[in-house]
Structure formats: C-alpha cells, structure tokens
Design a protein around this motif. Sequence first.
Motif, PDB file in Angstrom:
ATOM      1  N   ASN A  93       0.868  -1.183   0.000  1.00  0.00           N
ATOM      2  CA  ASN A  93       0.000   0.000   0.000  1.00  0.00           C
ATOM      3  C   ASN A  93       0.900   1.226   0.000  1.00  0.00           C
ATOM      4  N   ILE A  94       0.773   2.052  -1.030  1.00  0.00           N
ATOM      5  CA  ILE A  94       1.643   3.228  -1.179  1.00  0.00           C
ATOM      6  C   ILE A  94       0.796   4.496  -1.116  1.00  0.00           C
ATOM      7  N   LEU A  95       1.203   5.407  -0.260  1.00  0.00           N
ATOM      8  CA  LEU A  95       0.552   6.718  -0.174  1.00  0.00           C
ATOM      9  C   LEU A  95       1.475   7.763  -0.797  1.00  0.00           C
TER      10      LEU A  95
ATOM     11  N   ALA B 198       2.465  -2.568 -11.606  1.00  0.00           N
ATOM     12  CA  ALA B 198       3.374  -3.531 -10.960  1.00  0.00           C
ATOM     13  C   ALA B 198       2.697  -4.250  -9.781  1.00  0.00           C
ATOM     14  N   GLY B 199       1.442  -3.943  -9.526  1.00  0.00           N
ATOM     15  CA  GLY B 199       0.699  -4.704  -8.520  1.00  0.00           C
ATOM     16  C   GLY B 199       0.471  -4.020  -7.188  1.00  0.00           C
ATOM     17  N   HIS B 200       0.900  -2.794  -7.071  1.00  0.00           N
ATOM     18  CA  HIS B 200       0.739  -2.080  -5.797  1.00  0.00           C
ATOM     19  C   HIS B 200      -0.592  -1.322  -5.754  1.00  0.00           C
ATOM     20  N   THR B 201      -1.029  -1.038  -4.548  1.00  0.00           N
ATOM     21  CA  THR B 201      -2.208  -0.183  -4.350  1.00  0.00           C
ATOM     22  C   THR B 201      -1.700   1.214  -4.026  1.00  0.00           C
ATOM     23  N   VAL B 202      -2.150   2.188  -4.809  1.00  0.00           N
ATOM     24  CA  VAL B 202      -1.606   3.549  -4.648  1.00  0.00           C
ATOM     25  C   VAL B 202      -2.731   4.555  -4.418  1.00  0.00           C
ATOM     26  N   ILE B 203      -2.570   5.347  -3.375  1.00  0.00           N
ATOM     27  CA  ILE B 203      -3.469   6.488  -3.139  1.00  0.00           C
ATOM     28  C   ILE B 203      -2.643   7.754  -3.327  1.00  0.00           C
ATOM     29  N   ILE B 204      -3.175   8.696  -4.119  1.00  0.00           N
ATOM     30  CA  ILE B 204      -2.496   9.997  -4.273  1.00  0.00           C
ATOM     31  C   ILE B 204      -3.322  11.067  -3.574  1.00  0.00           C
ATOM     32  N   LYS B 205      -2.669  11.870  -2.772  1.00  0.00           N
ATOM     33  CA  LYS B 205      -3.316  13.038  -2.171  1.00  0.00           C
ATOM     34  C   LYS B 205      -2.567  14.278  -2.662  1.00  0.00           C
ATOM     35  N   ASN B 206      -3.264  15.125  -3.424  1.00  0.00           N
ATOM     36  CA  ASN B 206      -2.665  16.351  -3.954  1.00  0.00           C
ATOM     37  C   ASN B 206      -2.955  17.508  -3.005  1.00  0.00           C
TER      38      ASN B 206
ATOM     39  N   LEU C 118      -2.392   7.089   5.952  1.00  0.00           N
ATOM     40  CA  LEU C 118      -1.026   6.886   6.453  1.00  0.00           C
ATOM     41  C   LEU C 118      -0.970   5.673   7.392  1.00  0.00           C
ATOM     42  N   ASP C 119      -2.069   5.448   8.076  1.00  0.00           N
ATOM     43  CA  ASP C 119      -2.125   4.382   9.078  1.00  0.00           C
ATOM     44  C   ASP C 119      -2.142   2.990   8.444  1.00  0.00           C
ATOM     45  N   THR C 120      -2.479   2.907   7.150  1.00  0.00           N
ATOM     46  CA  THR C 120      -2.516   1.605   6.481  1.00  0.00           C
ATOM     47  C   THR C 120      -1.459   1.500   5.381  1.00  0.00           C
ATOM     48  N   ALA C 121      -0.719   2.579   5.160  1.00  0.00           N
ATOM     49  CA  ALA C 121       0.289   2.565   4.084  1.00  0.00           C
ATOM     50  C   ALA C 121       1.577   1.880   4.547  1.00  0.00           C
ATOM     51  N   ASP C 122       2.193   1.139   3.612  1.00  0.00           N
ATOM     52  CA  ASP C 122       3.499   0.526   3.881  1.00  0.00           C
ATOM     53  C   ASP C 122       4.630   1.464   3.479  1.00  0.00           C
ATOM     54  N   MET C 123       4.335   2.256   2.459  1.00  0.00           N
ATOM     55  CA  MET C 123       5.371   3.140   1.903  1.00  0.00           C
ATOM     56  C   MET C 123       4.780   4.528   1.648  1.00  0.00           C
ATOM     57  N   LEU C 124       5.570   5.541   1.943  1.00  0.00           N
ATOM     58  CA  LEU C 124       5.181   6.932   1.701  1.00  0.00           C
ATOM     59  C   LEU C 124       6.048   7.497   0.580  1.00  0.00           C
ATOM     60  N   VAL C 125       5.414   8.142  -0.386  1.00  0.00           N
ATOM     61  CA  VAL C 125       6.158   8.821  -1.452  1.00  0.00           C
ATOM     62  C   VAL C 125       5.833  10.314  -1.374  1.00  0.00           C
ATOM     63  N   LEU C 126       6.851  11.110  -1.148  1.00  0.00           N
ATOM     64  CA  LEU C 126       6.686  12.564  -1.089  1.00  0.00           C
ATOM     65  C   LEU C 126       7.124  13.146  -2.424  1.00  0.00           C
ATOM     66  N   ALA C 127       6.193  13.802  -3.106  1.00  0.00           N
ATOM     67  CA  ALA C 127       6.523  14.455  -4.378  1.00  0.00           C
ATOM     68  C   ALA C 127       6.469  15.964  -4.159  1.00  0.00           C
TER      69      ALA C 127
ATOM     70  N   HIS D  31       2.807   2.914  10.669  1.00  0.00           N
ATOM     71  CA  HIS D  31       2.742   1.654   9.919  1.00  0.00           C
ATOM     72  C   HIS D  31       3.769   1.653   8.777  1.00  0.00           C
ATOM     73  N   ILE D  32       4.074   2.851   8.298  1.00  0.00           N
ATOM     74  CA  ILE D  32       5.043   3.047   7.203  1.00  0.00           C
ATOM     75  C   ILE D  32       6.391   2.377   7.534  1.00  0.00           C
ATOM     76  N   GLN D  33       6.947   1.733   6.510  1.00  0.00           N
ATOM     77  CA  GLN D  33       8.280   1.151   6.698  1.00  0.00           C
ATOM     78  C   GLN D  33       9.324   1.714   5.740  1.00  0.00           C
ATOM     79  N   SER D  34       8.825   2.356   4.673  1.00  0.00           N
ATOM     80  CA  SER D  34       9.780   2.888   3.693  1.00  0.00           C
ATOM     81  C   SER D  34       9.254   4.173   3.072  1.00  0.00           C
ATOM     82  N   ILE D  35      10.167   4.881   2.437  1.00  0.00           N
ATOM     83  CA  ILE D  35       9.832   6.210   1.898  1.00  0.00           C
ATOM     84  C   ILE D  35      10.627   6.451   0.619  1.00  0.00           C
ATOM     85  N   ALA D  36      10.085   7.302  -0.224  1.00  0.00           N
ATOM     86  CA  ALA D  36      10.813   7.751  -1.420  1.00  0.00           C
ATOM     87  C   ALA D  36      10.429   9.193  -1.692  1.00  0.00           C
ATOM     88  N   MET D  37      11.251   9.857  -2.502  1.00  0.00           N
ATOM     89  CA  MET D  37      10.944  11.234  -2.870  1.00  0.00           C
ATOM     90  C   MET D  37      11.007  11.406  -4.383  1.00  0.00           C
ATOM     91  N   LEU D  38      10.043  12.153  -4.903  1.00  0.00           N
ATOM     92  CA  LEU D  38      10.050  12.574  -6.300  1.00  0.00           C
ATOM     93  C   LEU D  38      10.194  14.090  -6.281  1.00  0.00           C
TER      94      LEU D  38
END
Length: 179
Positions: free
Chosen positions: A2-4, A30-38, A73-82, A110-117
Amino acid sequence: MNILVITGSPRKGGNTEIMADVFAQAARTAGHTVIIKNLSQLKVAPCIACQYCFTHDGECVQKDDMNSILKDLDTADMLVLASPIYWFDISAQTKCFIDRMYAFGRKGFHIQSIAMLLNSGADNVYAAAEAQLKAISSYLKWEIKGIIKAPNMTEKGSIQNSPDLQKVRDFAVSLKESV
Ligand SMILES: Cc1cc2nc3c(=O)[nH]c(=O)nc-3n(C[C@H](O)[C@H](O)[C@H](O)COP(=O)(O)O)c2cc1C
C-alpha cells in the motif's frame, strides 16, 4: 504494498503532480495499491504543537484534510513525497504535511519505507531536501527506497518531454521485487 503519495505543489497539474501520476500508474501496473493526495486541492494547516495527538491515539485536534490523510497513512506501507524545490528545499505545503505527521509521533507509524520525487527549475538544488529525508528516515527507521530528481523544469508541464519521467516509471517498477 500500500503506497501513499503526497504531492506538495500548489500548482494543479504541474510537474510534481505529473511525476506522481506517472509513478502511481506504473506502481499500480506492478501490482501495488496507490493512493495519491494532492495538497493543491486539500487543506492541511500547519501543526500547532498542542500535543493533543499524544494523548488521543494519534488523532489531530485540527479538523482539516489531514484527518483523512492520517487514515491513509495508518494503512500505508510506503510513503512517497513528491515536491517541487522551493528556495533550495521542499515546498512549504510538503513541509506542513511532514509536520502534521507528528500526530503519529507517539502512537507510531505503519510506514516502513519512503521515497521522494523532486523537481526543480535548476540543477544541484536538492541537498537540503535530501538531508532532511535522510534524517527523518534515520530517526523513524524507514528505508529510503529512492530519490528521483527532475531538474531543468522551467515551465508547467516541462516534465512531459523529460527523460526523467522514464526514471520515475523504472523506479516504480523496481519496487515490485521489494514487496
Ligand atoms: C516559490 C518558488 C520557489 C522556487 N525555488 C526554486 C529553487 O530554489 N531552485 C530551483 O531550481 N527551482 C525553484 N523553483 C522552480 C520550481 O521548482 C519548478 O518550476 C518546479 O518544476 C515547479 O513544480 P510544479 O510544476 O509542480 O509546481 C521555484 C518555484 C517557485 C514558485
């Protein structure tokens, strides 16, 4: 996973939101569930440091769009900050979101990993954003999956013609093995 994805440009449909959309599309394929919040369309006020959240299981006293983001955020495994680069750092909107994550400071994430765009008008303007990401990740013990940078974005939509968009797709696809 689950990616936020949180986008932090005030410019609707700009380079940051395009990067995030391209990431989300490739990650879903690629099989992930993605939620985008703008954040361009949401109200996330600055943290007021009242620490209500510390005694209310991570609930924020302020009633704005951060409440629903905290649920994601409480159910996401990964956070992506753009974020666009504003004055050699992430945007104020992105920082507001990060500050409001303080709500889970005591309860835990709940988050375990992060990335930045990241994207910017010039090149070599990413040091502050990268340093902050590394410090936060080290503190919270989150794995940094990647930092994708798209410099030379001088106009709204410049990224549509940039090879960096392919880097975003490749990064999203690379997450498949690390589920
Ligand atoms: C207030 C403001 C500050 C900026 N500061 C920088 C900067 O320090 N360095 C840079 O390379 N670009 C800077 N830029 C350019 C943006 O990072 C760039 O245009 C980016 O692609 C905007 O993303 P967007 O289309 O998602 O809004 C700035 C733009 C604005 C509006």
